[in-house]
Structure formats: C-alpha cells, structure tokens
Design an enzyme around this catalytic site. Structure first.
Site, PDB file in Angstrom:
ATOM      1  N   ARG A  24       0.922  -0.968  -0.301  1.00 15.34           N
ATOM      2  CA  ARG A  24       0.171   0.225   0.453  1.00 15.34           C
ATOM      3  C   ARG A  24       0.740   1.231   0.245  1.00 15.34           C
ATOM      4  O   ARG A  24       1.636   1.238   0.794  1.00 15.34           O
ATOM      5  CB  ARG A  24      -0.943  -0.030   0.856  1.00 15.34           C
ATOM      6  CG  ARG A  24      -2.198  -1.140   1.506  1.00 15.34           C
ATOM      7  CD  ARG A  24      -3.091  -1.075   2.162  1.00 15.34           C
ATOM      8  NE  ARG A  24      -4.069  -2.437   1.980  1.00 15.34           N
ATOM      9  CZ  ARG A  24      -4.495  -2.451   1.337  1.00 15.34           C
ATOM     10  NH1 ARG A  24      -5.426  -1.980   0.094  1.00 15.34           N
ATOM     11  NH2 ARG A  24      -5.066  -3.852   0.919  1.00 15.34           N
ATOM     12  N   ASP A  25       0.631   2.037  -0.769  1.00 12.06           N
ATOM     13  CA  ASP A  25       1.035   3.252  -1.041  1.00 12.06           C
ATOM     14  C   ASP A  25       0.986   4.214   0.692  1.00 12.06           C
ATOM     15  O   ASP A  25      -0.384   4.255   1.284  1.00 12.06           O
ATOM     16  CB  ASP A  25       0.495   4.775  -2.319  1.00 12.06           C
ATOM     17  CG  ASP A  25       1.695   5.725  -2.575  1.00 12.06           C
ATOM     18  OD1 ASP A  25       2.297   5.821  -4.087  1.00 12.06           O
ATOM     19  OD2 ASP A  25       1.825   6.337  -1.765  1.00 12.06           O
ATOM     20  N   VAL A  78      10.201   7.970  -7.704  1.00  6.61           N
ATOM     21  CA  VAL A  78      10.776   7.129  -7.544  1.00  6.61           C
ATOM     22  C   VAL A  78      11.299   6.438  -8.236  1.00  6.61           C
ATOM     23  O   VAL A  78      10.630   5.482  -8.962  1.00  6.61           O
ATOM     24  CB  VAL A  78      10.264   6.309  -6.166  1.00  6.61           C
ATOM     25  CG1 VAL A  78      10.748   4.307  -5.551  1.00  6.61           C
ATOM     26  CG2 VAL A  78       9.622   6.702  -4.959  1.00  6.61           C
ATOM     27  N   HIS A  93       7.177   1.653 -10.942  1.00  4.34           N
ATOM     28  CA  HIS A  93       6.429   1.011 -10.345  1.00  4.34           C
ATOM     29  C   HIS A  93       4.632   1.238 -10.927  1.00  4.34           C
ATOM     30  O   HIS A  93       4.731   2.760 -11.458  1.00  4.34           O
ATOM     31  CB  HIS A  93       6.187   1.733  -8.854  1.00  4.34           C
ATOM     32  CG  HIS A  93       6.334   2.919  -9.002  1.00  4.34           C
ATOM     33  ND1 HIS A  93       7.495   3.755  -8.621  1.00  4.34           N
ATOM     34  CD2 HIS A  93       5.958   3.799  -8.731  1.00  4.34           C
ATOM     35  CE1 HIS A  93       7.880   4.665  -8.673  1.00  4.34           C
ATOM     36  NE2 HIS A  93       6.505   5.419  -8.354  1.00  4.34           N
ATOM     37  N   HIS A 124       0.815   2.076 -10.336  1.00  2.00           N
ATOM     38  CA  HIS A 124       0.008   1.950  -9.485  1.00  2.00           C
ATOM     39  C   HIS A 124      -1.335   1.288  -9.558  1.00  2.00           C
ATOM     40  O   HIS A 124      -1.576   1.811 -10.702  1.00  2.00           O
ATOM     41  CB  HIS A 124       0.072   3.823  -9.918  1.00  2.00           C
ATOM     42  CG  HIS A 124       0.554   5.007  -9.149  1.00  2.00           C
ATOM     43  ND1 HIS A 124       1.131   5.262  -7.978  1.00  2.00           N
ATOM     44  CD2 HIS A 124       2.121   5.262 -10.151  1.00  2.00           C
ATOM     45  CE1 HIS A 124       1.796   5.872  -8.054  1.00  2.00           C
ATOM     46  NE2 HIS A 124       3.087   5.867  -9.326  1.00  2.00           N
TER      47      HIS A 124
HETATM   48  P1  AMP Z   1       5.542   8.153  -8.591  1.00  4.33           P
HETATM   49  O1  AMP Z   1       5.691   9.387  -7.611  1.00  4.33           O
HETATM   50  O2  AMP Z   1       5.026   7.406  -9.429  1.00  4.33           O
HETATM   51  O3  AMP Z   1       7.010   7.725  -8.426  1.00  4.33           O
HETATM   52  O4  AMP Z   1       4.836   7.486  -7.376  1.00  4.33           O
HETATM   53  C1  AMP Z   1       5.722   6.979  -5.944  1.00  4.33           C
HETATM   54  C2  AMP Z   1       5.061   6.683  -4.788  1.00  4.33           C
HETATM   55  O5  AMP Z   1       5.416   5.872  -3.540  1.00  4.33           O
HETATM   56  C3  AMP Z   1       4.052   7.774  -4.506  1.00  4.33           C
HETATM   57  O6  AMP Z   1       2.703   7.330  -4.654  1.00  4.33           O
HETATM   58  C4  AMP Z   1       4.437   7.890  -2.579  1.00  4.33           C
HETATM   59  O7  AMP Z   1       3.595   8.347  -2.023  1.00  4.33           O
HETATM   60  C5  AMP Z   1       5.512   6.575  -2.612  1.00  4.33           C
HETATM   61  N1  AMP Z   1       5.247   5.961  -1.777  1.00  4.33           N
HETATM   62  C6  AMP Z   1       7.568   6.484  -2.092  1.00  4.33           C
HETATM   63  N2  AMP Z   1       7.951   6.098  -0.843  1.00  4.33           N
HETATM   64  C7  AMP Z   1       7.309   4.617  -0.123  1.00  4.33           C
HETATM   65  C8  AMP Z   1       7.375   3.271   1.203  1.00  4.33           C
HETATM   66  N3  AMP Z   1       8.496   3.987   2.081  1.00  4.33           N
HETATM   67  N4  AMP Z   1       6.132   3.092   1.217  1.00  4.33           N
HETATM   68  C9  AMP Z   1       5.265   3.336   0.639  1.00  4.33           C
HETATM   69  N5  AMP Z   1       5.362   4.344  -0.145  1.00  4.33           N
HETATM   70  C10 AMP Z   1       5.765   5.169  -1.041  1.00  4.33           C
END
Ligand code: AMP
Length: 114
Positions: free
Chosen positions: A29-30, A96, A100, A102
């Site tokens: 989960r995000d 990140v 990934h 979503h």
């Molecule tokens: P993006 O902006 O597409 O790279 O998405 C990165 C996502 O990773 C964001 O929605 C963040 O909220 C999520 N995120 C970052 N670190 C963590 C973590 N440790 N656990 C869960 N979600 C994370």
C-alpha cells in the site's frame, strides 16, 4: 540496488503494508494514498524506469498488470473499475526510480489526469 527504497521493501529490509508477493513482483500500500485503495506493484528486479526496460523484462511488466487485476478483484472494485498508472521521469511525475505500477480504486477517476 543498495540505495533504492523499493528494492529494500522487496527484500524485506524496510517495512511496508504488503498485499501481494510472487516470484517476480511485490505489491504494497502507498504511504500517501490517492484513492481508497492505492497499491504499488514493483518488480523484484531493479529497473529504474520504463525507459530502461530490456526485452527480457517484458514478462515482468505483464505480471505487474496481472497482479493488479487480482488485487482489484480482492478489493472488490474489479467490475466497477479502477486505474493503473506507470509514471516515467520528471514530466511523467516519477519520484521513485524503481519501476512501479500504481493501482488506484474505490472512487471514480477523472480524465485527463493532472
Ligand atoms: P511516483 O511519483 O510515480 O514515483 O510514485 C511514488 C510513490 O511511492 C508515491 O505515491 C509515494 O507516496 C510512494 N512511496 C514512497 N515511499 C514509499 C514507501 N516507503 N512505502 C509506500 N509508498 C511509498
């Protein structure tokens, strides 16, 4: 990759709310959910972005989507609908740099995305 937060989650080195695991991908989960259900599906293999995909990685990307569909069914919104998104690089909103997918569900999505 040693300093990648998502590699550490996949390896169990830092905690996450895991909802799915198989030989190729992990789902959790995000931390900052943008919908009632917001799950991230990641490959166990470090791939920085979709731009770095190699031909041998293509089954991994298929597995990300198959896992998302399973989770959508488990969470109860497979029929009503949901959104899957992979952001790439700065203009795509990627923050990140480990690929990934979503999975967002549990509310009506708008289009176009911001
Ligand atoms: P993006 O902006 O597409 O790279 O998405 C990165 C996502 O990773 C964001 O929605 C963040 O909220 C999520 N995120 C970052 N670190 C963590 C973590 N440790 N656990 C869960 N979600 C994370």
């Amino acid at each position: 990759m040693s300093d990648c937060i998502f590699c550490k989650i996949a390896a169990g080195e830092i905690p996450a709310d895991l909802v799915y695991e198989d030989d190729l991908v992990v789902g959790f989960r995000d931390l900052n959910p943008q919908a009632p259900t917001h799950v991230l599906l990641i490959p166990r293999k470090h791939i920085a972005s979709i731009n770095e995909l190699q031909p041998e990685d293509e089954p991994i990307i298929g597995r990300l989507y198959a896992a998302a569909a399973k989770i959508a069914a488990q969470e109860g919104f497979a029929e009503s609908g949901y959104r899957t998104v992979i952001n790439c690089n700065d203009d795509g909103g990627q923050t990140v740099f480990h690929v990934h997918l979503h999975l967002l569900g549990g509310r009506r999505m708008s289009w176009p995305p911001g």
